[in-house]
Design a protein around this motif. Sequence first.
Motif, PDB file in Angstrom:
ATOM      1  N   TYR C  19       0.834  -1.204   0.000  1.00 52.81           N
ATOM      2  CA  TYR C  19       0.000   0.000   0.000  1.00 52.81           C
ATOM      3  C   TYR C  19       0.871   1.258   0.000  1.00 52.81           C
ATOM      4  N   ASN C  20       1.852   1.279   0.911  1.00 56.15           N
ATOM      5  CA  ASN C  20       2.694   2.475   1.042  1.00 56.15           C
ATOM      6  C   ASN C  20       3.458   2.769  -0.244  1.00 56.15           C
ATOM      7  N   PHE C  21       3.891   1.693  -0.942  1.00 60.58           N
ATOM      8  CA  PHE C  21       4.648   1.924  -2.169  1.00 60.58           C
ATOM      9  C   PHE C  21       3.800   2.635  -3.221  1.00 60.58           C
ATOM     10  N   ILE C  75      -2.866   4.109 -14.753  1.00 61.50           N
ATOM     11  CA  ILE C  75      -2.533   3.911 -13.349  1.00 61.50           C
ATOM     12  C   ILE C  75      -1.237   4.635 -13.023  1.00 61.50           C
ATOM     13  N   HIS C  76      -0.990   4.786 -11.722  1.00 63.26           N
ATOM     14  CA  HIS C  76       0.170   5.555 -11.295  1.00 63.26           C
ATOM     15  C   HIS C  76       1.330   4.639 -10.898  1.00 63.26           C
ATOM     16  N   LYS C  77       1.067   3.688 -10.016  1.00 65.51           N
ATOM     17  CA  LYS C  77       2.108   2.787  -9.541  1.00 65.51           C
ATOM     18  C   LYS C  77       1.527   1.392  -9.356  1.00 65.51           C
ATOM     19  N   ILE C  78       2.413   0.382  -9.398  1.00 61.24           N
ATOM     20  CA  ILE C  78       1.968  -0.988  -9.172  1.00 61.24           C
ATOM     21  C   ILE C  78       3.051  -1.760  -8.420  1.00 61.24           C
ATOM     22  N   ALA C  79       2.628  -2.537  -7.446  1.00 55.94           N
ATOM     23  CA  ALA C  79       3.520  -3.431  -6.705  1.00 55.94           C
ATOM     24  C   ALA C  79       3.047  -4.864  -6.920  1.00 55.94           C
TER      25      ALA C  79
END
Lengths: 80, 80, 140, 140
Positions: C19-21, C75-79
């Motif tokens: 989540y934080n990433f 989308i912005h970011k994905i982990a």
Amino acid sequence: MKIQVLFFGITTDLTGKNSTFFELDSNTTVWDLKQQLIAKFSKLQHLHEFAIAVNEEYATDDLNLIDSDVVAIIPPVSGG
Amino acid sequence: MKIQVLFFGITTDLTGKNSTFFELDSNTTVWDLKQQLIAKFSKLQHLHEFAIAVNEEYATDDLNLIDSDVVAIIPPVSGG
Amino acid sequence: MENTSIQITTKTLNLQDCYNFVQDASCGGIALFVGTVRNTTKNKEVTLLDFSGYEPMAVKEMQKIANQALEKFSIHKIAIHHAVGELKIGDIPVIIAVSSAHRKAAFEACEFAINTLKETVPIWKKEHFEDGEVWVNAHP
Amino acid sequence: MENTSIQITTKTLNLQDCYNFVQDASCGGIALFVGTVRNTTKNKEVTLLDFSGYEPMAVKEMQKIANQALEKFSIHKIAIHHAVGELKIGDIPVIIAVSSAHRKAAFEACEFAINTLKETVPIWKKEHFEDGEVWVNAHP
């Protein structure tokens, strides 16, 4: 008969109130009440739509109000 | 030429190995290697399909192998 | 890439880390998927699962999925984090987290990522039962 | 209902709490959605948001959504938590968590729940900008 009306969201700003009491004739429907509200609080006309909840449930325009009902004015919601 | 073959998942059980080296003729394709693997490790026939990766990338049957390639046998994946 | 976080690890996966990433002031929604080890498969009781991977290739394939998700969806970011080793019932083999300005893209990218991971990433699980064990999907 | 967790609170919402409520040994997947406060809306910079609700009715409507999700989709548990009060950029107004044996149902139920919440639950947000404030969706 007497009902309580609760205001939420923008309708608190448009009416300047959080709640008020209304004396109504018997056989008043939700639709009738909406007209009376707009007549009393003319700025509510600026809101292109609002829903009505009676005793915490969404109500349709044809519902007959009864004594002691708690009616909430529900402007377009924006939670989430 | 000489290549390394890596086994994963069920193919380690079917072949009893994690890796082995193969001497190949030049012009050997991925498809040719599959036939040689099945000839050498007959239990691989029990696997109805497996993919091949060459140097950590999925490869098609027509790819020509070259000296020092690292070839991985990829049985149906089941991560997640 | 700075917009992707890819991990294969023997450590316990951490939901809050993922989540934080992905969290960012520009984003209105974050969709997450957490895979968990079920106690049954085809009505047989599972005792534990053993995950193994072709790790360098698995990392590359997970990175490809993340890059494709960034290309295909707004989308912005994905982990994408995956565990290997022995996992018990309720443990977490995989977490995917996606942030975006609007939620639909986050949901779509999250579902795309887990579906694609299950098709392409070279990781295998062996299910252990009271009376034996089986490599999942292998149908030998 | 024991398979649903419904909350409206002035406290900070907690992702792990929602996860823990829905997690179960019978489940293979958990889908989560976290709403976050964005720093812009229609290209204007937001400084903070103020959420208020008709709380008893909002709880009832959230409970209806949870019950409908349990009826419509093959899911195990669902949590719907909503914050009220002042939230800053990056704070969390809403978390939805859904567990199921198979992931597709969890994704569908999670998206159904957030979409329906945004249509029916009597909660309102006022966006504050450097130069004023506006009730979202009200178009007065």
